[in-house]
Design a protein around this motif. Structure first.
Motif, PDB file in Angstrom:
ATOM      1  N   ALA A   4       0.831  -1.208   0.000  1.00  0.00           N
ATOM      2  CA  ALA A   4       0.000   0.000   0.000  1.00  0.00           C
ATOM      3  C   ALA A   4       0.869   1.263   0.000  1.00  0.00           C
ATOM      4  O   ALA A   4       0.577   2.232  -0.693  1.00  0.00           O
ATOM      5  CB  ALA A   4      -0.947  -0.002   1.199  1.00  0.00           C
ATOM      6  N   ALA A   5       1.965   1.232   0.762  1.00  0.00           N
ATOM      7  CA  ALA A   5       2.816   2.420   0.869  1.00  0.00           C
ATOM      8  C   ALA A   5       3.526   2.724  -0.438  1.00  0.00           C
ATOM      9  O   ALA A   5       3.796   3.876  -0.759  1.00  0.00           O
ATOM     10  CB  ALA A   5       3.830   2.228   2.000  1.00  0.00           C
ATOM     11  N   MET A   6       3.841   1.688  -1.227  1.00  0.00           N
ATOM     12  CA  MET A   6       4.569   1.885  -2.479  1.00  0.00           C
ATOM     13  C   MET A   6       3.625   2.147  -3.654  1.00  0.00           C
ATOM     14  O   MET A   6       4.069   2.439  -4.746  1.00  0.00           O
ATOM     15  CB  MET A   6       5.424   0.650  -2.782  1.00  0.00           C
ATOM     16  N   LYS A   7       2.331   2.029  -3.412  1.00  0.00           N
ATOM     17  CA  LYS A   7       1.346   2.287  -4.460  1.00  0.00           C
ATOM     18  C   LYS A   7       1.386   3.767  -4.827  1.00  0.00           C
ATOM     19  O   LYS A   7       1.543   4.607  -3.958  1.00  0.00           O
ATOM     20  CB  LYS A   7      -0.031   1.902  -3.894  1.00  0.00           C
ATOM     21  N   SER A   8       1.242   4.061  -6.117  1.00  0.00           N
ATOM     22  CA  SER A   8       1.205   5.474  -6.479  1.00  0.00           C
ATOM     23  C   SER A   8      -0.192   6.023  -6.168  1.00  0.00           C
ATOM     24  O   SER A   8      -1.179   5.302  -6.249  1.00  0.00           O
ATOM     25  CB  SER A   8       1.538   5.649  -7.964  1.00  0.00           C
ATOM     26  N   GLY A   9      -0.242   7.292  -5.793  1.00  0.00           N
ATOM     27  CA  GLY A   9      -1.519   7.909  -5.486  1.00  0.00           C
ATOM     28  C   GLY A   9      -2.005   7.590  -4.091  1.00  0.00           C
ATOM     29  O   GLY A   9      -1.305   6.975  -3.301  1.00  0.00           O
ATOM     30  N   SER A  10      -3.234   8.014  -3.802  1.00  0.00           N
ATOM     31  CA  SER A  10      -3.765   7.861  -2.450  1.00  0.00           C
ATOM     32  C   SER A  10      -4.338   6.457  -2.240  1.00  0.00           C
ATOM     33  O   SER A  10      -4.464   5.678  -3.178  1.00  0.00           O
ATOM     34  CB  SER A  10      -4.840   8.910  -2.189  1.00  0.00           C
ATOM     35  N   ILE A  11      -4.666   6.174  -0.979  1.00  0.00           N
ATOM     36  CA  ILE A  11      -5.154   4.843  -0.615  1.00  0.00           C
ATOM     37  C   ILE A  11      -6.640   4.888  -0.303  1.00  0.00           C
ATOM     38  O   ILE A  11      -7.078   5.623   0.581  1.00  0.00           O
ATOM     39  CB  ILE A  11      -4.377   4.313   0.609  1.00  0.00           C
ATOM     40  N   HIS A  12      -7.407   4.115  -1.038  1.00  0.00           N
ATOM     41  CA  HIS A  12      -8.857   4.032  -0.866  1.00  0.00           C
ATOM     42  C   HIS A  12      -9.186   2.754  -0.106  1.00  0.00           C
ATOM     43  O   HIS A  12      -8.494   1.753  -0.250  1.00  0.00           O
ATOM     44  CB  HIS A  12      -9.515   4.027  -2.253  1.00  0.00           C
ATOM     45  N   SER A  13     -10.264   2.798   0.681  1.00  0.00           N
ATOM     46  CA  SER A  13     -10.614   1.616   1.485  1.00  0.00           C
ATOM     47  C   SER A  13     -10.923   0.400   0.611  1.00  0.00           C
ATOM     48  O   SER A  13     -10.661  -0.730   1.023  1.00  0.00           O
ATOM     49  CB  SER A  13     -11.802   1.929   2.394  1.00  0.00           C
ATOM     50  N   SER A  14     -11.432   0.620  -0.598  1.00  0.00           N
ATOM     51  CA  SER A  14     -11.723  -0.522  -1.478  1.00  0.00           C
ATOM     52  C   SER A  14     -10.433  -1.202  -1.935  1.00  0.00           C
ATOM     53  O   SER A  14     -10.376  -2.418  -2.069  1.00  0.00           O
ATOM     54  CB  SER A  14     -12.513  -0.076  -2.705  1.00  0.00           C
ATOM     55  N   PHE A  15      -9.385  -0.411  -2.169  1.00  0.00           N
ATOM     56  CA  PHE A  15      -8.081  -0.985  -2.510  1.00  0.00           C
ATOM     57  C   PHE A  15      -7.584  -1.833  -1.346  1.00  0.00           C
ATOM     58  O   PHE A  15      -7.163  -2.976  -1.526  1.00  0.00           O
ATOM     59  CB  PHE A  15      -7.078   0.125  -2.828  1.00  0.00           C
ATOM     60  N   MET A  16      -7.669  -1.271  -0.136  1.00  0.00           N
ATOM     61  CA  MET A  16      -7.212  -1.995   1.054  1.00  0.00           C
ATOM     62  C   MET A  16      -8.037  -3.265   1.263  1.00  0.00           C
ATOM     63  O   MET A  16      -7.491  -4.302   1.648  1.00  0.00           O
ATOM     64  CB  MET A  16      -7.309  -1.101   2.297  1.00  0.00           C
ATOM     65  N   ALA A  17      -9.342  -3.190   0.984  1.00  0.00           N
ATOM     66  CA  ALA A  17     -10.200  -4.365   1.159  1.00  0.00           C
ATOM     67  C   ALA A  17      -9.735  -5.505   0.249  1.00  0.00           C
ATOM     68  O   ALA A  17      -9.610  -6.649   0.692  1.00  0.00           O
ATOM     69  CB  ALA A  17     -11.651  -3.996   0.872  1.00  0.00           C
ATOM     70  N   GLY A  18      -9.445  -5.186  -1.008  1.00  0.00           N
ATOM     71  CA  GLY A  18      -8.970  -6.217  -1.941  1.00  0.00           C
ATOM     72  C   GLY A  18      -7.623  -6.759  -1.538  1.00  0.00           C
ATOM     73  O   GLY A  18      -7.397  -7.980  -1.517  1.00  0.00           O
ATOM     74  N   LEU A  19      -6.715  -5.838  -1.201  1.00  0.00           N
ATOM     75  CA  LEU A  19      -5.349  -6.207  -0.809  1.00  0.00           C
ATOM     76  C   LEU A  19      -5.371  -7.127   0.418  1.00  0.00           C
ATOM     77  O   LEU A  19      -4.685  -8.150   0.465  1.00  0.00           O
ATOM     78  CB  LEU A  19      -4.571  -4.924  -0.492  1.00  0.00           C
TER      79      LEU A  19
END
Lengths: 101, 237
Positions: free
Chosen positions: B120-135
């Motif tokens: 998540a920290a190395m992902k470009s751009g901001s962090i959305h809860s849906s991204f975190m949910a999938g991850l």
């Protein structure tokens, strides 16, 4: 489940979740001073350095095996390959190596 | 609805980004399940730790402490010390987190591990809860299912593959770090400083592994930020 084991599960759940959750609550909607923002921006790169070394040297009792794996991962990643290729490629190289050695 | 479509795409991105973690967790989870069985935990106890705690290193250490008959308080305290590094990781993630309802952040913070944090920290751009949910979903599933499989079936993987798969999570960390190393001297200095410090703390036995990671990270992150500011001041004056 024994009371002891239930206490262990409950206690471990609590002390693991709290540090993960607390910063999101404490820092909610707060703009940190730019100095602290800078430090937190540095954290991922530093963390990765610390997560890789010395762990990568010790994941296998044979240090040459570990070093070859680390070198393979660095080389594959350096070509610009994505993460999955880097992961599978490193596993593949080590598997082939241990089959033929 | 556009927002739903965006959330779905974030979720899929999260699943894809977590695939490397899911692969890497397999050998670790199988071994955990196997060790839990040999430590005479029941299936329910083994699964409870994976389902509720979701912290690989802490679970391994708990098993060895349970085996030698350590008390509840010591086990919980050891877990706390080992996992306090996640405080720093969550603070760093919070800087990238999109403004969202608190309950969403409180929910996904449950899944912050060394590995999900790194991705998540190395992902470009901001962090959305849906991204975190999938991850987290793909990583968590691998960890929980792997733990159960390890308990029931033992370690069914051929030893050759098992040994090679030990590189998986390190290869992922390396794969996450290298692109930044190619473009940023600062990233190189940060990673090398923290790596050297962590080696010193670990091999000298000065700090336990939980503290070693957090102290190395803090010293590197703070000193390099201070050095950068001093240099910038020098340029201005």
């Amino acid at each position: 489940m024994s009371t002891t084991m239930a206490s262990i599960v409950l206690g471990m759940t609590f002390v693991t979740y709290i540090p993960r959750m607390l910063p999101f609550v404490l820092l909610r909607g707060k703009e940190l001073p730019s100095f602290w923002q800078g430090i937190l921006k540095n954290v991922p790169y530093a963390t990765l350095g610390a997560l890789i070394f010395p762990g990568v040297l010790n994941f296998h009792e044979n240090i040459s095996f570990a070093l070859i794996g680390a070198a393979a991962a660095f080389l594959i990643a350096f070509t610009g390959a994505n993460i999955i290729i880097t992961v599978l490629g490193s596993i593949g190289i080590l598997t082939v190596l241990s089959l033929f050695s | 609805m556009e927002t739903t479509a965006a959330a779905q795409s974030e979720f899929k991105d999260g699943l894809a980004a977590g695939t490397g973690i899911a692969i890497g967790y397999v050998p670790a989870a199988l071994t955990y399940g196997l060790l839990a069985k040999s430590a005479e935990l029941t299936f329910i106890e083994t699964m409870s730790l994976s389902i509720f705690v979701f912290a690989g290193a802490a679970q391994y250490i708990a098993l060895s402490l349970i085996t030698i008959g350590t008390g509840v308080f010591e086990i919980v305290l050891t877990t706390f010390i080992l996992n306090i590094r996640h405080f720093l990781m969550s603070a760093a993630l919070n800087e990238k987190a999109e403004e969202e309802a608190m309950w969403k952040k409180a929910a996904y913070s449950f899944g912050v591990t060394d590995e999900t944090f790194s991705v998540a920290a190395m992902k470009s751009g901001s962090i959305h809860s849906s991204f975190m949910a999938g991850l987290i979903l793909i990583s968590y599933s691998s960890w929980v299912l792997g733990s159960g499989l390890g308990f029931v079936a033992g370690n069914a993987m051929p030893p050759v593959v098992q040994e090679s798969m030990g590189i998986a999570l390190y290869a992922m960390f390396i794969g996450l770090l290298v692109p930044s190393l190619k473009t940023s001297l600062k990233a190189v200095i940060l990673a090398v400083t923290a790596a050297v410090l962590n080696c010193i703390f670990t091999y000298s036995g000065a700090l336990s592994s939980g503290w070693a990671i957090i102290i190395s990270t803090l010293i590197a992150s703070i000193s390099i930020e201070v050095a950068g500011q001093v240099r910038r001041k020098g340029e201005i004056e």
